[in-house]
Motif scaffolding. Structure first.
Motif, PDB file in Angstrom:
ATOM      1  N   SER A   1       0.806  -1.224   0.000  1.00 20.86           N
ATOM      2  CA  SER A   1       0.000   0.000   0.000  1.00 20.86           C
ATOM      3  C   SER A   1       0.838   1.272   0.000  1.00 20.86           C
ATOM      4  O   SER A   1       0.304   2.361   0.195  1.00 20.86           O
ATOM      5  N   ALA A   2       2.151   1.123  -0.228  1.00 26.77           N
ATOM      6  CA  ALA A   2       3.048   2.276  -0.075  1.00 26.77           C
ATOM      7  C   ALA A   2       3.153   3.138  -1.323  1.00 26.77           C
ATOM      8  O   ALA A   2       3.794   4.197  -1.279  1.00 26.77           O
ATOM      9  N   THR A   3       2.543   2.736  -2.426  1.00 31.97           N
ATOM     10  CA  THR A   3       2.750   3.444  -3.693  1.00 31.97           C
ATOM     11  C   THR A   3       2.444   4.930  -3.574  1.00 31.97           C
ATOM     12  O   THR A   3       3.258   5.786  -3.936  1.00 31.97           O
ATOM     13  N   GLY A   4       1.263   5.247  -3.067  1.00 32.74           N
ATOM     14  CA  GLY A   4       0.879   6.649  -2.946  1.00 32.74           C
ATOM     15  C   GLY A   4       1.779   7.425  -2.008  1.00 32.74           C
ATOM     16  O   GLY A   4       2.152   8.571  -2.283  1.00 32.74           O
ATOM     17  N   LYS A   5       2.149   6.824  -0.885  1.00 35.32           N
ATOM     18  CA  LYS A   5       3.007   7.510   0.081  1.00 35.32           C
ATOM     19  C   LYS A   5       4.390   7.773  -0.502  1.00 35.32           C
ATOM     20  O   LYS A   5       4.971   8.845  -0.288  1.00 35.32           O
TER      21      LYS A   5
END
Length: 305
Positions: A222-226
């Motif tokens: 889930s780190a893509t956006g961050k």
């Protein structure tokens, strides 16, 4: 910068069989491309001997394409085995062919999307996925843009060294980043670097969200956006496809995702998965179905394998 100098301990006799195998691999890689393509088709049935991987692939196809008949799924599985067999030969091509020879194999579209990021002084996550064409796709990408790559160590030290050495040659002078080194990724993005990035592996529930992947809840990084937000960069998807009949490859660089990140980690993760679904749907037999994509289950759900 990852260390790729030669470790002298790899000269120990216990590593000689691995070096012998690497030498044979190098020689096979020198064969004409179409010869290697035919060899992959001939050897593909041997992959059925790996029952564990075969069952992963069969089950993943069943879960992701429930509307296909049993015969259609078996046909897709058979095509996928051939595609997976070709991976061995393509990796040899990616590692051991000179650039001038590799460039004869592919065409590329969408370079303007990379140039737009460069002109804006922005780095980008080059959003990829684990197609069976992964290594040759990365090598082709390195012919048109300099990029940093993600790295996962291999248990065989000879293979691990070759993997580091040869992949770093895709983009000379680039950095090879361990996949858990978030700080390095953010730093490189802020410096305007492009980073090869594929978040479609089940890495467990830590740092993952459950998001639909072909309608199945999948533990998804889930780190893509961050990463993009902290690195002040863009997400530019790209894919590579093997053309039928041994005619080479097409490398497709797509427009940067608009309004990304949105500030909603779940929505961003769903959007990344949806892009991957669309990329796979264009050529489903070329995805690496033999990975345990749905190994981690939401609390209370039984294993799907």
């Amino acid at each position: 910068m990852a260390e790729t100098s030669f470790p002298k301990q790899l000269l120990a006799p216990r590593h000689w069989p691995s070096w012998l195998g690497a030498g044979l691999w190098f020689l096979i890689a020198q064969l004409p491309y179409r010869v290697q393509w035919w060899l992959a088709k001939a050897l593909a049935p041997l992959l059925r001997l790996n029952k564990k991987r075969l069952n992963f692939a069969r089950r993943n196809i069943e879960l992701c394409f429930p509307n296909l008949s049993e015969d259609e799924r078996e046909r897709l599985l058979k095509q996928n085995l051939t595609s997976t067999a070709m991976t061995v030969f393509e990796t040899g091509i990616a590692w051991f062919w000179p650039g001038w020879r590799l460039r004869r194999l592919f065409t590329v579209t969408g370079l303007e999307h990379l140039k737009a990021a460069e002109e804006a002084g922005q780095g980008a996550l080059l959003l990829s996925l684990h197609m069976t064409t992964l290594d040759i796709g990365s090598a082709m990408l390195g012919q048109v843009v300099n990029f940093d790559g993600m790295y996962r160590p291999h248990s065989n030290p000879v293979y691990d060294y070759l993997q580091m050495k040869r992949r770093s040659a895709y983009s000379p002078g680039a950095m090879t980043i361990p996949r858990d080194n978030v700080r390095a990724m953010i730093s490189r993005l802020r410096k305007g670097r492009f980073i090869w990035y594929a978040p479609d592996r089940d890495l467990g529930s830590k740092n993952s969200l459950f998001a639909p992947f072909f309608g199945v809840q999948a533990a998804t990084v889930s780190a893509t956006g961050k990463l993009v937000s902290m690195g002040k960069g863009r997400v530019i998807p790209f894919t590579q496809y093997r053309l039928p009949g041994g005619r080479g490859y097409q490398l497709v660089i797509r427009p940067a995702l608009e309004d990304f990140p949105s500030g909603d980690d779940y929505a961003d993760t769903v959007r990344v998965n949806r892009y991957m679904e669309e990329a796979i749907e264009e050529c489903p037999h070329q995805y690496f179905w033999a990975q345990p994509r749905f190994k981690t289950r939401p609390e209370g759900e039984p294993s799907v394998y």
